[in-house]
Motif scaffolding. Structure first.
Motif, PDB file in Angstrom:
ATOM      1  N   THR A 106      26.806  -2.187  21.354  1.00 56.31           N
ATOM      2  CA  THR A 106      26.482  -1.560  22.634  1.00 56.31           C
ATOM      3  C   THR A 106      27.448  -0.440  22.993  1.00 56.31           C
ATOM      4  N   CYS A 107      28.452  -0.253  22.155  1.00 56.52           N
ATOM      5  CA  CYS A 107      29.453   0.741  22.531  1.00 56.52           C
ATOM      6  C   CYS A 107      29.841   1.544  21.302  1.00 56.52           C
ATOM      7  N   CYS A 108      29.822   2.857  21.404  1.00 56.92           N
ATOM      8  CA  CYS A 108      30.177   3.660  20.244  1.00 56.92           C
ATOM      9  C   CYS A 108      30.862   4.924  20.706  1.00 56.92           C
ATOM     10  N   SER A 109      31.380   5.653  19.733  1.00 59.43           N
ATOM     11  CA  SER A 109      32.005   6.930  20.043  1.00 59.43           C
ATOM     12  C   SER A 109      31.247   8.049  19.378  1.00 59.43           C
ATOM     13  N   VAL A 139      25.380  14.855  31.076  1.00 64.92           N
ATOM     14  CA  VAL A 139      24.101  15.131  30.413  1.00 64.92           C
ATOM     15  C   VAL A 139      23.635  13.895  29.653  1.00 64.92           C
ATOM     16  N   ILE A 140      24.551  13.285  28.894  1.00 65.19           N
ATOM     17  CA  ILE A 140      24.170  12.110  28.111  1.00 65.19           C
ATOM     18  C   ILE A 140      23.763  10.970  29.042  1.00 65.19           C
ATOM     19  N   ARG A 141      24.524  10.775  30.100  1.00 65.32           N
ATOM     20  CA  ARG A 141      24.211   9.680  31.027  1.00 65.32           C
ATOM     21  C   ARG A 141      22.846   9.892  31.665  1.00 65.32           C
ATOM     22  N   GLY A 142      22.578  11.134  32.100  1.00 64.09           N
ATOM     23  CA  GLY A 142      21.305  11.423  32.758  1.00 64.09           C
ATOM     24  C   GLY A 142      20.129  11.274  31.811  1.00 64.09           C
ATOM     25  N   VAL A 153      29.681   6.790  30.290  1.00 64.69           N
ATOM     26  CA  VAL A 153      30.195   7.725  29.286  1.00 64.69           C
ATOM     27  C   VAL A 153      31.582   8.190  29.712  1.00 64.69           C
ATOM     28  N   THR A 154      32.545   7.975  28.832  1.00 60.27           N
ATOM     29  CA  THR A 154      33.909   8.396  29.191  1.00 60.27           C
ATOM     30  C   THR A 154      34.531   9.180  28.042  1.00 60.27           C
ATOM     31  N   GLN A 169      33.049   8.202  24.620  1.00 56.01           N
ATOM     32  CA  GLN A 169      32.650   6.819  24.398  1.00 56.01           C
ATOM     33  C   GLN A 169      31.399   6.559  25.219  1.00 56.01           C
ATOM     34  N   VAL A 170      30.331   6.114  24.535  1.00 55.68           N
ATOM     35  CA  VAL A 170      29.076   5.818  25.222  1.00 55.68           C
ATOM     36  C   VAL A 170      28.887   4.320  25.201  1.00 55.68           C
ATOM     37  N   LYS A 171      28.813   3.730  26.388  1.00 58.88           N
ATOM     38  CA  LYS A 171      28.705   2.279  26.464  1.00 58.88           C
ATOM     39  C   LYS A 171      27.413   1.925  27.161  1.00 58.88           C
TER      40      LYS A 171
END
Lengths: 186, 194
Positions: A106-109, A139-142, A153-154, A169-171
């Motif tokens: 569920t979490c990647c970079s 943008v990625i979150r939206g 996204v951090t 990091q996209v979780k």
């Protein structure tokens, strides 16, 4: 008629209209400068950039889906690959790579070596807390929120702060199933 | 072990080699970014004139940097000193680099000595923008007008630059004209240089 096969990022990028990356870079710089002048607080600017990115993301996803012909992603791993290989390529002309998957997927970079937003940019000492490319995280979150995934996204690494690459990091927080707008019995 | 090439770290940004300027991004990425710029500015102003001024200021910063970049990269650090020289620099080189083509036309104003016009049938920034009726004569080309003003100011030719829509027969969308009105000192200097 059989559905069209998904197109690669390179193929789509070659087929869309393109503009000089420097115009894009300089316009983004003008935006960040305006925000810094108006808002003054670095945290506020980060939030505003994220919000702007979010507004872009919710519309960008439509274009992404229309141009790339991808079918529904089976799992989050495939989603991340799509973003990195197809998404970044078709809009920014750069390829990103996905790494550092955690145990439950569920979490990647997403790692970017090349970033057209930051050409010619240097952060002054007064803006050390600024995430200059924060628009990308919005943008990625939206975009993902419009396809039923709530994510966080951090930034992990930022070249403007001295690291050697850009790492996001996209979780995945949760999958929000689409609600059918009409009641079945009405 | 196969080593993956790492990006060379430059301690000083000025030591980094200048890119050739051939990298591209998609038009839609730029269009999204520009629309966010306009939307953000709409929330910060009360009237059209303010909005145009803010867009122009944003463009001014871009123009100043474009001048530096192009002078260094494409013109070998040579400066334009004549009016026609700088105008053709803007009309050809700057337009070519930023928008991928030279501007449609460069004209001298007939009514005033100090006015010149650069016209473009379909300005890139206005491509995906439609102006609502209640915004009157607002033109997002103000951003491009700002870029031109930034270039001219940086090169030593102060001017007032504005963007206007000019309806043309036979064209569905009006043509955009960037009107450049040079300051008095520029014309005097030009006359002195002969």
């Amino acid at each position: 008629m059989p559905p069209a096969a998904p197109r690669s990022g390179d193929a789509i990028f070659a087929s869309v209209e393109r503009v000089n990356a420097e115009l894009f870079t300089l316009t983004y710089g003008a935006i960040v400068r305006q925000l810094l002048t108006d808002l003054e607080e670095v945290e506020e600017v980060n939030k505003q950039l994220d919000q702007m990115g979010y507004n872009i993301g919710i519309r960008l996803i439509d274009e992404f889906l229309a141009k790339s012909n991808v079918s529904r992603c089976v799992d989050f791993k495939e989603t991340a690959e799509m973003i990195a290989k197809v998404g970044f390529k078709m809009f920014l002309g750069v390829t990103a790579s996905v790494m550092n998957w955690d145990a439950d997927g569920t979490c990647c970079s997403i790692v970017l070596e090349d970033n057209p937003l930051v050409d010619f940019v240097e952060l002054p000492d007064t803006c050390q807390g600024l995430y200059y490319c924060n628009i990308l995280s919005g943008v990625i979150r939206g975009a993902l929120e419009m396809v039923a995934m709530k994510t966080e996204v951090t930034w992990i690494r930022d070249m403007l702060r001295g690291d050697d690459a850009y790492e996001l990091q996209v979780k995945l927080l949760k999958q929000v199933p689409e609600e059918y707008p009409y009641k079945d019995d009405e | 072990m196969i080593g993956v090439g790492k990006i060379k770290q430059y301690s000083n940004i000025l030591e980094k080699p200048l890119s050739k300027g051939k990298q591209e991004v998609s038009l839609s990425a730029f269009a999204f970014l520009f629309s966010e710029l306009v939307q953000y500015n709409q929330t910060r102003v009360d009237n059209i004139a303010e909005l145009e001024r803010r867009l122009e200021d944003a463009g001014y910063a871009v123009g100043a940097r474009v001048l530096e970049l192009l002078c260094h990269r494409d013109k070998g650090n040579r400066r334009e000193t004549r009016l026609l020289g700088i105008l053709s620099f803007v009309h050809s080189t700057v337009w070519k680099v930023l928008f991928g083509k030279v501007a449609d036309s460069l004209e001298k104003g007939t009514e005033h000595e100090d006015e010149y016009m650069i016209s473009e049938k379909d300005l890139l920034v206005n491509k995906y923008i439609s102006i609502p009726k209640d915004m009157g004569t607002f033109n997002c080309g103000a951003f491009v007008a700002g870029i031109v003003r930034g270039v001219l100011d940086g090169a030593g030719f102060p001017a007032v630059v504005t963007a206007h829509f000019v309806p043309m027969e036979g064209l569905q969308r009006p043509r955009t004209t960037i009107l450049i009105k040079f300051a008095e000192e520029v014309l005097q200097r030009e006359a002195r240089l002969g």
